[in-house]
Design an enzyme around this catalytic site. Structure first.
Site, PDB file in Angstrom:
ATOM      1  N   HIS A 126     -10.389  -5.148  -3.437  1.00  0.00           N
ATOM      2  CA  HIS A 126      -9.069  -5.408  -2.846  1.00  0.00           C
ATOM      3  C   HIS A 126      -9.221  -5.786  -1.389  1.00  0.00           C
ATOM      4  CE1 HIS A 126      -9.960  -1.098  -2.478  1.00  0.00           C
ATOM      5  NE2 HIS A 126      -9.310  -1.130  -1.323  1.00  0.00           N
ATOM      6  N   ASP A 139       0.845  -1.189   0.000  1.00  0.00           N
ATOM      7  CA  ASP A 139       0.000   0.000   0.000  1.00  0.00           C
ATOM      8  C   ASP A 139       0.888   1.251   0.000  1.00  0.00           C
ATOM      9  OD1 ASP A 139      -3.193   0.599   1.088  1.00  0.00           O
ATOM     10  OD2 ASP A 139      -1.729   2.233   1.126  1.00  0.00           O
ATOM     11  N   HIS A 199      -7.096  -5.672   2.142  1.00  0.00           N
ATOM     12  CA  HIS A 199      -5.932  -5.173   2.873  1.00  0.00           C
ATOM     13  C   HIS A 199      -5.416  -6.301   3.765  1.00  0.00           C
ATOM     14  CE1 HIS A 199      -6.777  -0.713   2.313  1.00  0.00           C
ATOM     15  NE2 HIS A 199      -7.970  -1.231   2.024  1.00  0.00           N
ATOM     16  N   ASN A 224     -12.901  -2.884   2.591  1.00  0.00           N
ATOM     17  CA  ASN A 224     -13.862  -1.777   2.601  1.00  0.00           C
ATOM     18  C   ASN A 224     -14.797  -1.927   1.410  1.00  0.00           C
ATOM     19  OD1 ASN A 224     -12.752  -0.492   4.890  1.00  0.00           O
ATOM     20  ND2 ASN A 224     -11.135   0.395   3.634  1.00  0.00           N
ATOM     21  N   GLY A 241     -15.481   3.895   3.428  1.00  0.00           N
ATOM     22  CA  GLY A 241     -14.112   4.384   3.258  1.00  0.00           C
ATOM     23  C   GLY A 241     -13.422   3.795   2.052  1.00  0.00           C
ATOM     24  N   GLN A 242     -14.126   2.986   1.261  1.00  0.00           N
ATOM     25  CA  GLN A 242     -13.494   2.462   0.039  1.00  0.00           C
ATOM     26  C   GLN A 242     -13.228   3.623  -0.917  1.00  0.00           C
ATOM     27  OE1 GLN A 242     -15.703  -0.523  -2.186  1.00  0.00           O
ATOM     28  NE2 GLN A 242     -13.984  -0.881  -3.596  1.00  0.00           N
ATOM     29  N   SER A 243     -11.966   3.766  -1.324  1.00  0.00           N
ATOM     30  CA  SER A 243     -11.610   4.882  -2.201  1.00  0.00           C
ATOM     31  C   SER A 243     -11.253   4.413  -3.602  1.00  0.00           C
ATOM     32  CB  SER A 243     -10.439   5.673  -1.608  1.00  0.00           C
ATOM     33  OG  SER A 243      -9.323   4.831  -1.431  1.00  0.00           O
TER      34      SER A 243
END
Ligand code: DGP
Length: 117
Positions: free
Chosen positions: A104, A34, A106, A91, A97-99
């Site tokens: 994906h 990340d 984490h 997320n 909060g998924q941007s």
């Protein structure tokens, strides 16, 4: 149903348009560090397929890709030496909060890992 944007940053990483620090890859997944780590080890695992989030992936990805994805997550964890010591987050949706709207996972750990990269 959310629409997949082929120009999201992870799609660009998969196409090789943006560099990444790869931890593990195979025909089903790419795992990389990340860019803004929030743990001592912070890695993202993404499938090689166009799915916006875990729900889209679970509902719509072929079983070969789903199996390959989770196998890739395990291989990434093994490579990081985190078999018994990691946290996963997926997320889902802007509200969470998924941007980046490419599914994906984490993988995070605050313990030191055993291999140098
Ligand atoms: P999320 O908030 O769950 O959508 O997480 C997206 C993560 O992606 C966030 O922790 C930062 C990371 N990220 C965003 N852009 C890049 C990039 O270009 N390269 C890498 N390696 N990570 C990125």
């Amino acid at each position: 149903m959310s629409v997949y944007d082929k120009n999201n940053v992870f799609a660009k990483i998969l196409r090789g348009e943006i560099p990444n620090k790869t931890v593990y890859e195979d025909e089903f997944v790419l795992a990389f560090y990340d860019v803004s780590p929030r743990a001592k080890v912070h890695v993202l695992v993404i499938p090689r397929g166009e799915y916006t989030d875990i729900y889209d992936f679970a509902q719509n990805a072929p079983l070969t890709l789903q199996t390959g994805f989770w196998n890739g997550v395990c291989n990434t964890v093994e490579k990081l030496g985190l078999r018994n010591n990691f946290r996963t987050i997926a997320n889902t949706g802007r509200g969470s909060g998924q941007s980046v709207m490419h599914f994906h996972i984490h993988i995070m750990s605050d313990e030191r890992f055993t291999e140098d990269f």
